[in-house]
Structures are given as C-alpha cells and as structure tokens.
Design a protein around this motif. Structure first.
Motif, PDB file in Angstrom:
ATOM      1  N   LEU A 257      -9.875  18.685 -37.665  1.00 25.51           N
ATOM      2  CA  LEU A 257      -8.751  17.641 -36.847  1.00 25.51           C
ATOM      3  C   LEU A 257      -9.387  16.316 -36.481  1.00 25.51           C
ATOM      4  O   LEU A 257     -10.440  16.771 -35.642  1.00 25.51           O
ATOM      5  CB  LEU A 257      -8.042  18.281 -35.762  1.00 25.51           C
ATOM      6  CG  LEU A 257      -7.087  17.674 -34.953  1.00 25.51           C
ATOM      7  CD1 LEU A 257      -5.585  17.416 -36.062  1.00 25.51           C
ATOM      8  CD2 LEU A 257      -6.467  18.372 -33.770  1.00 25.51           C
ATOM      9  N   GLU A 258      -8.813  15.328 -36.905  1.00 21.32           N
ATOM     10  CA  GLU A 258      -9.454  13.986 -36.276  1.00 21.32           C
ATOM     11  C   GLU A 258      -9.164  13.945 -34.620  1.00 21.32           C
ATOM     12  O   GLU A 258      -7.714  14.064 -34.132  1.00 21.32           O
ATOM     13  CB  GLU A 258      -8.768  12.807 -37.022  1.00 21.32           C
ATOM     14  CG  GLU A 258      -9.713  12.170 -37.930  1.00 21.32           C
ATOM     15  CD  GLU A 258      -9.341  10.754 -38.322  1.00 21.32           C
ATOM     16  OE1 GLU A 258     -10.045  10.022 -38.080  1.00 21.32           O
ATOM     17  OE2 GLU A 258      -8.159  10.881 -38.794  1.00 21.32           O
ATOM     18  N   ALA A 259      -9.946  13.749 -34.031  1.00 16.02           N
ATOM     19  CA  ALA A 259      -9.945  13.717 -32.470  1.00 16.02           C
ATOM     20  C   ALA A 259     -10.603  12.406 -31.725  1.00 16.02           C
ATOM     21  O   ALA A 259     -11.335  11.999 -32.388  1.00 16.02           O
ATOM     22  CB  ALA A 259     -10.350  14.806 -31.871  1.00 16.02           C
TER      23      ALA A 259
ATOM     24  N   ILE B 255      -6.615  13.550 -14.884  1.00 11.45           N
ATOM     25  CA  ILE B 255      -5.278  12.815 -14.824  1.00 11.45           C
ATOM     26  C   ILE B 255      -4.873  12.541 -16.342  1.00 11.45           C
ATOM     27  O   ILE B 255      -3.444  12.961 -16.486  1.00 11.45           O
ATOM     28  CB  ILE B 255      -5.525  11.340 -14.151  1.00 11.45           C
ATOM     29  CG1 ILE B 255      -5.824  11.623 -12.764  1.00 11.45           C
ATOM     30  CG2 ILE B 255      -3.945  10.354 -14.247  1.00 11.45           C
ATOM     31  CD1 ILE B 255      -6.228  10.386 -12.013  1.00 11.45           C
ATOM     32  N   SER B 256      -5.374  12.190 -17.235  1.00 11.33           N
ATOM     33  CA  SER B 256      -5.047  12.033 -18.387  1.00 11.33           C
ATOM     34  C   SER B 256      -4.246  13.515 -19.297  1.00 11.33           C
ATOM     35  O   SER B 256      -3.438  13.485 -19.657  1.00 11.33           O
ATOM     36  CB  SER B 256      -6.076  11.595 -19.500  1.00 11.33           C
ATOM     37  OG  SER B 256      -6.582  10.226 -19.113  1.00 11.33           O
ATOM     38  N   TRP B 257      -5.168  14.566 -18.932  1.00 15.22           N
ATOM     39  CA  TRP B 257      -4.676  15.653 -19.243  1.00 15.22           C
ATOM     40  C   TRP B 257      -3.527  16.109 -18.704  1.00 15.22           C
ATOM     41  O   TRP B 257      -2.596  16.496 -19.448  1.00 15.22           O
ATOM     42  CB  TRP B 257      -5.527  16.869 -18.909  1.00 15.22           C
ATOM     43  CG  TRP B 257      -5.457  18.227 -19.456  1.00 15.22           C
ATOM     44  CD1 TRP B 257      -4.924  19.069 -18.541  1.00 15.22           C
ATOM     45  CD2 TRP B 257      -5.655  18.680 -20.510  1.00 15.22           C
ATOM     46  NE1 TRP B 257      -4.730  20.424 -18.968  1.00 15.22           N
ATOM     47  CE2 TRP B 257      -5.122  20.176 -20.329  1.00 15.22           C
ATOM     48  CE3 TRP B 257      -6.139  18.514 -21.579  1.00 15.22           C
ATOM     49  CZ2 TRP B 257      -5.417  21.252 -21.465  1.00 15.22           C
ATOM     50  CZ3 TRP B 257      -6.139  19.537 -22.797  1.00 15.22           C
ATOM     51  CH2 TRP B 257      -5.684  20.854 -22.564  1.00 15.22           C
TER      52      TRP B 257
ATOM     53  N   PRO C 287      -0.136  11.471 -28.062  1.00 12.74           N
ATOM     54  CA  PRO C 287      -1.195  12.334 -29.132  1.00 12.74           C
ATOM     55  C   PRO C 287      -1.242  13.438 -28.193  1.00 12.74           C
ATOM     56  O   PRO C 287      -1.312  13.727 -27.106  1.00 12.74           O
ATOM     57  CB  PRO C 287      -2.515  11.466 -29.035  1.00 12.74           C
ATOM     58  CG  PRO C 287      -1.825  10.029 -28.797  1.00 12.74           C
ATOM     59  CD  PRO C 287      -0.674  10.085 -27.931  1.00 12.74           C
ATOM     60  N   GLN C 288      -1.559  14.680 -29.043  1.00  8.19           N
ATOM     61  CA  GLN C 288      -1.603  15.977 -28.793  1.00  8.19           C
ATOM     62  C   GLN C 288      -2.927  16.238 -27.746  1.00  8.19           C
ATOM     63  O   GLN C 288      -3.906  15.931 -28.284  1.00  8.19           O
ATOM     64  CB  GLN C 288      -1.830  17.121 -29.777  1.00  8.19           C
ATOM     65  CG  GLN C 288      -1.923  18.553 -29.278  1.00  8.19           C
ATOM     66  CD  GLN C 288      -0.659  19.072 -28.719  1.00  8.19           C
ATOM     67  OE1 GLN C 288       0.361  18.844 -28.908  1.00  8.19           O
ATOM     68  NE2 GLN C 288      -1.010  19.965 -27.660  1.00  8.19           N
ATOM     69  N   PRO C 289      -2.749  16.543 -26.513  1.00  7.06           N
ATOM     70  CA  PRO C 289      -3.934  16.888 -25.792  1.00  7.06           C
ATOM     71  C   PRO C 289      -4.668  17.951 -26.226  1.00  7.06           C
ATOM     72  O   PRO C 289      -4.191  19.246 -26.384  1.00  7.06           O
ATOM     73  CB  PRO C 289      -3.546  16.895 -24.381  1.00  7.06           C
ATOM     74  CG  PRO C 289      -2.286  17.538 -24.622  1.00  7.06           C
ATOM     75  CD  PRO C 289      -1.609  16.860 -25.728  1.00  7.06           C
ATOM     76  N   LEU C 290      -6.038  18.068 -26.583  1.00  6.56           N
ATOM     77  CA  LEU C 290      -6.884  19.285 -27.225  1.00  6.56           C
ATOM     78  C   LEU C 290      -7.649  19.878 -26.035  1.00  6.56           C
ATOM     79  O   LEU C 290      -7.886  20.915 -25.978  1.00  6.56           O
ATOM     80  CB  LEU C 290      -7.415  18.645 -28.210  1.00  6.56           C
ATOM     81  CG  LEU C 290      -6.667  18.067 -29.404  1.00  6.56           C
ATOM     82  CD1 LEU C 290      -7.605  17.629 -30.469  1.00  6.56           C
ATOM     83  CD2 LEU C 290      -5.540  18.995 -29.988  1.00  6.56           C
TER      84      LEU C 290
ATOM     85  N   PHE D 111     -11.978  13.734 -21.793  1.00  8.58           N
ATOM     86  CA  PHE D 111     -10.714  13.880 -22.127  1.00  8.58           C
ATOM     87  C   PHE D 111     -10.541  13.887 -23.675  1.00  8.58           C
ATOM     88  O   PHE D 111     -10.981  12.892 -24.553  1.00  8.58           O
ATOM     89  CB  PHE D 111      -9.550  13.171 -21.585  1.00  8.58           C
ATOM     90  CG  PHE D 111      -8.195  13.120 -22.135  1.00  8.58           C
ATOM     91  CD1 PHE D 111      -7.594  14.482 -21.962  1.00  8.58           C
ATOM     92  CD2 PHE D 111      -7.578  12.341 -22.734  1.00  8.58           C
ATOM     93  CE1 PHE D 111      -6.240  14.447 -22.410  1.00  8.58           C
ATOM     94  CE2 PHE D 111      -6.268  12.216 -23.366  1.00  8.58           C
ATOM     95  CZ  PHE D 111      -5.643  13.602 -23.176  1.00  8.58           C
ATOM     96  N   VAL D 112     -10.110  14.973 -24.520  1.00  9.27           N
ATOM     97  CA  VAL D 112     -10.028  14.978 -26.024  1.00  9.27           C
ATOM     98  C   VAL D 112      -8.412  14.983 -26.287  1.00  9.27           C
ATOM     99  O   VAL D 112      -7.790  16.018 -25.771  1.00  9.27           O
ATOM    100  CB  VAL D 112     -10.623  16.339 -26.627  1.00  9.27           C
ATOM    101  CG1 VAL D 112     -10.806  16.228 -28.125  1.00  9.27           C
ATOM    102  CG2 VAL D 112     -12.258  16.226 -25.922  1.00  9.27           C
TER     103      VAL D 112
END
Length: 195
Positions: A10-12, A37-39, A53-56, A72-73
């Motif tokens: 998966l491109e991340a 915070i981003s998560w 975009p989906q948080p991973l 944060f990914v």
C-alpha cells in the motif's frame, strides 16, 4: 519530514514530527504530539463522514517520559488539489460540483465547530466525482466555544480564498458556491464575502 513509501503493498505517506530542542520536548510533554493530533483528527473526520486519507499508524518515541520524534502514517492521496482540479477541468458541471462540495465541506466544518488551521487549496484534494478529501490535519481542532470556533472558521475561509484570487472567474464561482451552500451567512460576512 515527509516521505512516500510502500507498506504491505500500500502506498503510504510517513510524516515525522521532530523535537527541536529540550525546551520543545518539555512543552510537548504536556500536550499531545502533532502525530497524535493528526491520528485523532483523521478518525474524527471519518466519524463525521468527511473524506480524508486512511490513517494507518501513529508512533511516538519517548525518553525519560518526554516525547521524542512522532510519526503519522496515512494512505497516499495522488489526487489533484482543489485549485488545480478546478483550473484544469474541462467539464463545467464537474467543476461546479467540486466548488459546491468545497463550500459544503467548509459549512460542515462550521456546523461541527471544527477549524482546519491551514485551509489552503493544496490541503484539499478532489476525486473524480468532485468530492473533497481533507489533508494535513495536525492543526485541526474541534472547538467547545462557539465564538472561538467562529473566529477560527472565518480565518479558515480567508486563508482558502487567498488561493483563488488570481483567477477571477474561479474566485467568483467559489464565492457563489459559498453563498448558495451556507444557510447562515454570518461567517461569510465576517470573512468579507458580500451577500
């Protein structure tokens, strides 16, 4: 620091938030990291049905109880930003829908008392259906105080409009979308949008 990579096919995107000094580390020890915070904000937007975009993953490194680097990914968005999409689009109906969706996303933020904190066109991507995908969530917050939320929302609108002023027709089309979508015109008047 930001890097694109492949994680399990998966491109991340991996964003690393650095600690600049010992004082910065002390200050951050009392507050959540920007990665946290981003998560949290990515999950908040998903809960409200706003595309992002989906948080991973999220990782914080600590040393003696002090926060260190944080990561944060999220999934990659290879979509164009809102201004590029609207400027390059040859389909007038799709461009109008993207502008309507942009105004609708802003109005939903207003109703939810959410401020983005860096509401520029490059942080708002557009998919093939004209829907808005919200990016760069580390300054976003949901306010408890309605007055603070309104002030922050007006600032977000003003910041967004700065990106569109060089293209008069797109700027006017965006203003019309705001006027059509917003039921409560108070924030628009405060942002200098004449009704």
């Amino acid at each position: 620091s930001v890097v694109r990579t492949l994680l399990a096919q998966l491109e991340a995107v991996i964003k690393r938030y650095n600690i600049k000094s010992l004082w910065h580390a002390f200050g951050r020890s009392w507050r959540p990291s920007r990665a946290a915070i981003s998560w949290s904000n990515a999950h908040r937007l998903q809960y409200y049905g706003i595309l992002t975009p989906q948080p991973l993953a999220m990782l914080e490194r600590r040393f003696l109880g002090l926060r260190g680097e944080a990561y944060f990914v999220s999934a990659v968005s290879a979509l164009p930003d809102a201004f590029t999409f609207c400027q390059a689009g040859s389909d007038d109906a799709l461009r109008a829908e993207a502008l309507r969706q942009l105004a609708l996303t802003c109005y939903r933020f207003y109703l939810l008392q959410i401020s983005h904190g860096d509401m520029k066109a490059t942080n708002l991507h557009v998919n093939a259906q004209g829907q808005i995908i919200v990016m760069d969530l580390d300054s976003m917050r949901q306010h408890r105080c309605a007055k603070r939320a309104l002030r922050a929302h007006v600032k977000d609108i003003r910041r967004l409009l700065q990106n569109w002023k060089d293209d008069t027709s797109l700027y006017n089309a965006l203003l019309q979308s705001f006027q059509a979508v917003y039921v409560d015109h108070a924030p628009l008047k405060l942002a200098g949008i004449s009704i």
